[in-house]
Motif scaffolding. Structure first.
Motif, mmCIF file in Angstrom:
data_model
loop_
_atom_site.group_PDB
_atom_site.id
_atom_site.type_symbol
_atom_site.label_atom_id
_atom_site.label_comp_id
_atom_site.label_asym_id
_atom_site.label_seq_id
_atom_site.Cartn_x
_atom_site.Cartn_y
_atom_site.Cartn_z
ATOM 1 N N HIS A 292 6.715 -4.132 2.586
ATOM 2 C CA HIS A 292 7.466 -3.131 3.348
ATOM 3 C C HIS A 292 6.641 -1.862 3.559
ATOM 4 C CE1 HIS A 292 10.892 -5.779 2.774
ATOM 5 N NE2 HIS A 292 11.570 -5.033 3.618
ATOM 6 N N LYS A 293 5.471 -1.812 2.981
ATOM 7 C CA LYS A 293 4.538 -0.715 3.242
ATOM 8 C C LYS A 293 4.196 -0.652 4.732
ATOM 9 C CE LYS A 293 -0.133 0.847 1.875
ATOM 10 N NZ LYS A 293 0.166 2.183 1.297
ATOM 11 N N ASP B 150 7.258 -0.054 9.228
ATOM 12 C CA ASP B 150 7.383 0.680 10.488
ATOM 13 C C ASP B 150 6.574 0.029 11.601
ATOM 14 O OD1 ASP B 150 9.100 2.516 9.343
ATOM 15 O OD2 ASP B 150 7.531 3.981 8.903
ATOM 16 N N HIS C 72 15.556 -3.440 6.257
ATOM 17 C CA HIS C 72 14.670 -2.912 5.210
ATOM 18 C C HIS C 72 15.306 -3.126 3.842
ATOM 19 C CE1 HIS C 72 12.060 -0.291 2.918
ATOM 20 N NE2 HIS C 72 11.328 -0.028 3.996
ATOM 21 N N GLU D 298 3.926 4.293 -5.028
ATOM 22 C CA GLU D 298 3.776 4.831 -3.683
ATOM 23 C C GLU D 298 5.129 5.239 -3.100
ATOM 24 O OE1 GLU D 298 1.273 2.499 -1.116
ATOM 25 O OE2 GLU D 298 -0.155 2.058 -2.714
ATOM 26 N N SER D 299 5.094 5.901 -1.959
ATOM 27 C CA SER D 299 6.306 6.530 -1.424
ATOM 28 C C SER D 299 7.125 5.638 -0.501
ATOM 29 C CB SER D 299 5.929 7.807 -0.667
ATOM 30 O OG SER D 299 5.117 7.507 0.459
ATOM 31 N N PHE D 300 6.542 4.557 0.057
ATOM 32 C CA PHE D 300 7.208 3.815 1.120
ATOM 33 C C PHE D 300 8.535 3.203 0.679
ATOM 34 C CE2 PHE D 300 4.555 0.674 -0.986
ATOM 35 C CZ PHE D 300 5.338 -0.462 -1.029
ATOM 36 N N TYR D 301 8.657 2.828 -0.587
ATOM 37 C CA TYR D 301 9.910 2.274 -1.110
ATOM 38 C C TYR D 301 10.750 3.366 -1.757
ATOM 39 C CZ TYR D 301 12.925 -1.335 -3.225
ATOM 40 O OH TYR D 301 13.987 -2.132 -3.568
ATOM 41 N N ARG E 64 12.707 5.724 0.585
ATOM 42 C CA ARG E 64 13.878 5.088 1.203
ATOM 43 C C ARG E 64 15.092 5.196 0.287
ATOM 44 N NH1 ARG E 64 14.239 2.634 6.584
ATOM 45 N NH2 ARG E 64 12.086 2.610 7.297
#
Length: 231
Positions: free
Chosen positions: A87-88, A91, A103, A131-134, A137
């Protein structure tokens, strides 16, 4: 029922869990003879398992975008990516098709919000935990996350890649996760999020000292909701 597209193979263990959960829930909610209309793009994990550089991630993004386009062309009305870490590039993939991509962290965050969860600990691969991607959200759904403990990050990441993604689940790994979860239970948190599908091999989501939000299970159930809803 509406057709769902699934990007899998990352690992195939995870894809198997999604396939089983989706079909079992369709059977439960519709009829014992029913199964889900699915299109599956099972990718070669050898090409996607050791991504470090920006160039490697750009290539991975292209691979998933192409898979999403093929699923859309096959008649899928929505898509899920059966891997938390990938999911990184969500987008990029979502921008490559005209159908929705559900998502995983949004599905988890929405359920936690409904359940009144305010603060949680996130467990998964190193990338998911740090990391921030998860994380962002979940935070966007009003969920506060405790900072990742690096001993847990190192231990869980090692177990995932050296055992679980190969279909192995040792007693030592079960004990390690039980220790981590016991220690998390002593902290100021309401729940734990399993941000890696394979962790369910060594963590019982239904029997722990804290509520366990199994991301893959929640994601698969959201896919079933889509499949069974009217267009």
């Amino acid at each position: 029922m509406r057709k769902m597209g699934l990007i899998g193979g990352m690992s195939w263990i995870s894809t198997r869990s999604y396939y089983e959960r989706i079909n079992m829930q369709v059977r439960k909610r519709v009829s014992e003879m029913c199964s889900a209309p699915l299109a599956i793009e099972s990718l070669n994990f050898c090409e996607l398992s050791n991504l470090e550089t920006a160039e490697q991630w750009e290539n991975a993004s292209s691979v998933l975008q192409d898979a999403a386009k093929r699923l859309e062309d096959s008649g899928a009305t929505a898509i899920i990516i059966a891997a938390n870490s990938m999911h990184k590039v969500y987008d990029d993939v979502a921008g490559a098709v005209s159908i929705p991509i559900l998502h995983i962290a949004d599905c988890v965050g929405e359920k936690m919000k409904v359940d009144g969860i305010k603060k949680a600990s996130l467990l998964g691969t190193r990338r998911v935990m740090t990391e921030s991607f998860y994380r962002q959200r979940l935070i966007g759904h009003g969920i506060s996350l405790i900072p990742p403990h690096m001993d847990r990050v190192d231990g869980i990441d090692r177990v995932i890649y050296s055992e679980l993604m190969l279909g192995k689940a040792s007693r030592d790994s079960e004990r390690l996760l039980k220790t981590f979860i016991t220690n998390i239970g002593k902290e100021d948190v309401d729940a734990i999020v399993l941000g890696c599908t394979e962790l369910e091999m060594i963590v019982n989501s239904d029997a722990n000292i804290l509520p366990i939000y199994n991301g893959a299970r929640i994601h698969a159930d959201a896919a079933v909701d889509w499949i069974l809803s009217e267009a």
